[in-house]
Design a protein around this motif. Structure first.
Motif, PDB file in Angstrom:
ATOM      1  N   THR A   1       0.854  -1.187   0.000  1.00 53.01           N
ATOM      2  CA  THR A   1       0.000   0.000   0.000  1.00 53.01           C
ATOM      3  C   THR A   1       0.888   1.234   0.000  1.00 53.01           C
ATOM      4  O   THR A   1       2.038   1.194   0.456  1.00 53.01           O
TER       5      THR A   1
ATOM      6  N   ASP B   1       0.476   3.856   1.825  1.00 58.65           N
ATOM      7  CA  ASP B   1       0.713   4.263   3.216  1.00 58.65           C
ATOM      8  C   ASP B   1       1.845   3.464   3.844  1.00 58.65           C
ATOM      9  O   ASP B   1       2.690   4.010   4.561  1.00 58.65           O
TER      10      ASP B   1
ATOM     11  N   GLU C   1      -3.501   0.815  -8.834  1.00 61.63           N
ATOM     12  CA  GLU C   1      -3.774  -0.612  -8.898  1.00 61.63           C
ATOM     13  C   GLU C   1      -4.193  -1.055 -10.300  1.00 61.63           C
ATOM     14  O   GLU C   1      -3.966  -2.196 -10.700  1.00 61.63           O
TER      15      GLU C   1
END
Length: 207
Positions: free
Chosen positions: A47, A49, A115
Motif C-alpha cells: 500500500t 501508506d 492498482e
C-alpha cells in the motif's frame, strides 16, 4: 577576500545494504502483523501508506560526501569615510579540511499506487545539504598579521569560516553535489522497492 582551493574531490558514501535490509525487514514485519490480524497466513501487502511510512521512518538519507582541503586569506583594515587608514591592516591565511554531506529528506517523500496499471510512483524531495563540518584539528593559521589599532579577534575567525562555508557549499553544488545526491537516493529507494515483499507485481516509477 581571496579564496584558493588547493584540492577538492567528490566521494560517494552509500549504505544501501543496511538501508535496504532495514526497510525490507520493516515492510515484511508489517505484512506479517497484517496477516495475523486477518487470522490467516501472512501475505505480502503493498500500500502507499505502508511504503511511505517505511521510507519516512528513515527521515534524512545521506548519500554523497564531498571532501575538500581549502586555503583562504582574510584581510581587513580600518576605514575612515572610504579612506583606508594606514597601519591598521590585519590579515591571516588559514587552511583546513572539510566535508559536506548531501542527500534527501525522506520525511517529505510521497508514494502513490495505481492498482489499475500496477504502478508504484515515488516522488522524492529535492536533494539538499545535510551537514557541513570542519574538524578543528585540521585548521592551520599562517602569516598572521595584526596591530594594536585593529587586532585580530575570534569573531574574525568565526565570521571568515562561516563565509568560507557558504562559498564552498555553492562550489560543491556547482560541481554536481545535489544532482549526485538525488541520483543515489533514487537508486537506494529503487533497490528497496524492488526487493520489498509483493513488489514483483508492480512497475516502479521513481521521480
Amino acid at each position: 577576500m581571496e579564496i584558493e582551493a588547493k584540492h577538492m574531490r567528490l566521494r560517494t558514501k552509500l549504505l544501501l545494504a543496511v538501508f535496504v535490509l532495514a526497510l525490507i525487514a520493516g515492510a515484511a514485519f508489517s505484512a506479517f502483523l497484517y496477516g495475523l490480524r486477518q487470522g490467516q497466513e501472512p501475505e505480502p501487502v503493498v500500500t502507499g501508506d505502508l511504503l511511505g511510512e517505511q521510507l519516512r521512518s528513515i527521515q534524512e538519507l545521506g548519500t554523497v560526501a564531498y571532501y575538500y582541503t581549502n586555503m583562504g586569506r582574510f584581510e581587513n583594515h580600518l576605514d575612515f569615510y572610504g579612506w583606508k587608514v594606514p597601519f591598521t591592516t590585519k590579515s591571516f591565511i588559514v587552511s583546513y579540511d572539510g566535508v559536506i554531506k548531501a542527500g534527501v529528506d525522506l520525511s517529505e517523500v510521497a508514494v502513490q499506487i495505481d492498482e489499475e496499471s500496477k504502478t508504484v510512483t515515488v516522488t522524492l524531495p529535492a536533494g539538499k545539504i545535510l551537514s557541513h563540518e570542519i574538524p578543528e584539528d585540521s585548521i592551520q593559521v599562517f602569516d598572521e598579521s595584526s596591530n594594536i589599532f585593529n587586532s585580530i579577534t575570534i569573531e574574525d575567525y568565526t565570521g571568515f569560516t562561516a563565509e568560507q562555508k557558504s562559498i564552498l557549499e555553492q562550489r560543491a553544488i556547482d560541481n554536481g553535489l545535489l544532482a549526485e545526491a538525488e541520483e543515489k537516493a533514487q537508486a537506494a529507494v529503487e533497490a528497496f522497492l524492488s526487493l520489498a515483499p509483493g513488489m514483483d507485481a508492480y512497475a516502479l516509477n521513481i521521480q
